[in-house]
Design an enzyme around this catalytic site. Structure first.
Site, short mmCIF file in Angstrom:
data_model
loop_
_atom_site.label_atom_id
_atom_site.label_comp_id
_atom_site.label_asym_id
_atom_site.label_seq_id
_atom_site.Cartn_x
_atom_site.Cartn_y
_atom_site.Cartn_z
N GLU A 124 1.00 -1.46 -0.03
CA GLU A 124 -0.06 -0.04 0.02
C GLU A 124 0.80 1.23 0.05
O GLU A 124 0.25 2.46 0.27
CB GLU A 124 -0.97 0.14 1.19
CG GLU A 124 -1.99 -1.39 1.25
CD GLU A 124 -2.98 -1.06 0.29
OE1 GLU A 124 -3.27 -0.22 -0.31
OE2 GLU A 124 -3.36 -2.23 -0.41
N HIS A 150 -4.26 4.15 -3.78
CA HIS A 150 -5.28 3.22 -3.70
C HIS A 150 -6.65 4.03 -3.34
O HIS A 150 -7.51 3.32 -2.39
CB HIS A 150 -5.31 2.09 -2.61
CG HIS A 150 -5.80 0.63 -2.58
ND1 HIS A 150 -5.66 -0.25 -2.02
CD2 HIS A 150 -7.11 0.68 -3.47
CE1 HIS A 150 -6.72 -1.23 -2.19
NE2 HIS A 150 -7.63 -0.69 -3.18
#
Ligand SMILES: NC(=O)c1ccc[n+]([C@@H]2O[C@H](COP(=O)([O-])OP(=O)(O)OC[C@H]3O[C@@H](n4cnc5c(N)ncnc54)[C@H](O)[C@@H]3O)[C@@H](O)[C@H]2O)c1
Length: 326
Positions: free
Chosen positions: A269, A288
């Site tokens: 991430e 994201h």
């Protein structure tokens, strides 16, 4: 608790028509993770304690971990507000006889929109152009912006979608609406134009990734595939970083073979600030946020609440991952 009005503990963001439906079916204890700062995610133990505190027999989650002691609670149904309910221990839920609902396609439009946003941003150099205005460098290197930022238009060019599922289809009509010819590779969707990725790649000015991650798709785009793409083609991945080899992508951009890239996801991430992609001006990086719309929440609320209603009425739910318990 059969016969009494049920109580639903909702730790997912929930809104709109779905919330109204759920409130008509049950007393709702609304405690969404998204309003907690700093981030709060329950593990199985904390969630079980919260369920007991609320006296809930319906549990609706998005990101909390549903495992272990949660299955000792007297739950009639669990709703996981995601396409892939990987936050729920499904075998344990099945063993406990609890149906698990999910929300496929809830964010398809949201991710398709960010795909188009990334494509426009990369193709028309929006990020460096914005930076030039903010830093007073409109006239730079002896050139005016028109000289530095010319691009080919998208209309009339060819896009290739890899993975023609919910997001792929939502992206397909948007690209067609931009006047692009749209190809698609998906060995499991008969509507795809291609069953051979290698054959599709050389035809595309834009390649956009929308496949799910499986052992088969992990690393699907490597050095060989990037080399097959057209000179100056644009690569967009708003799906998952595991679909590509990031070193091979970086090399294809650094060599000047690819014209640019837009990425909404990174392994872990995050992309380290010293990663070579960070220094490339023809790359747009977002953390994201593809699915992050209020509509995503409204969509999953409606899908889950409608199925909770079906279960309470003794009907068959539409989106249940373990129908064998019904
Ligand atoms: N950026 C975000 O915030 C965000 C949000 C939601 C989904 N996603 C990602 O977007 C992708 C698509 O999600 P979706 O909801 O459309 O899923 P989906 O399950 O509806 O579609 C996935 C598609 O991948 C296809 N596929 C499977 N194996 C393939 C292969 N070998 N080659 C090509 N295609 C293959 C399937 O046939 C299916 O059509 C997923 O990777 C998902 O994780 C990202």
């Amino acid at each position: 608790m059969t016969g009494t009005r049920p109580t639903a503990l909702v730790t997912a963001p929930f809104r709109g028509e779905g919330m109204a439906t759920l409130q008509s079916l049950a007393d709702v204890v609304y405690d969404p993770w998204i309003e907690q700062v700093p981030l709060r995610l329950y593990d199985g133990e904390k969630l079980a304690a919260r369920i007991a505190e609320a006296g809930a027999d319906i549990l609706i989650v998005e990101s909390d971990f549903v495992n272990g002691p949660v299955f000792d609670c007297d739950l009639r149904v669990i709703g996981s507000c995601r396409g892939d309910p990987n936050n729920v221990d499904i075998p344990a839920a099945t063993k406990a006889g609890i149906p698990v609902l999910h929300a496929p396609g809830r964010n398809a439009d949201a991710v398709a929109e960010i795909t188009i946003a990334l494509l426009f941003a990369v193709n028309r150099h929006l990020v460096p152009a914005d930076h030039d205005v903010r830093t007073g460098q409109v006239y730079a290197g002896g050139k005016i912006p028109y000289q530095r930022y010319r691009a080919w238009q998208l209309a009339g060019r060819t896009a290739g979608i890899v993975g023609l599922g919910a997001v792929g289809r939502a992206t397909q009509w948007r690209l067609q609406g931009l006047g692009m010819r749209v190809l698609a590779y998906d060995p499991y969707n008969p509507d795809a134009t291609h069953t051979d990725l290698d054959a599709m790649l050389p035809e595309c000015d834009v390649v956009s990734m929308h496949a799910v991650v499986t052992p088969e798709t992990e690393g699907l785009m490597g050095a060989e595939q990037f080399a097959r793409m057209k000179q100056d083609a644009i690569y967009i991945n708003s799906a998952r970083a595991l679909l590509h080899d990031i070193d091979a992508l970086t090399a294809a951009l650094q060599s000047g073979h690819l014209g640019g890239a837009g990425l909404d996801h990174f392994k872990g991430e995050n992309l380290p600030t010293d990663h070579p992609l960070q220094g490339l001006h023809n790359v747009v990086l977002t953390p994201h946020i593809g699915g992050a719309t209020y509509d995503t929440e409204a969509n999953h609320s409606k899908l889950i609440a409608d199925d909770v209603g079906r279960i309470l009425r003794g009907e068959r739910p539409v989106h249940c991952v373990n129908p064998e318990v019904l």
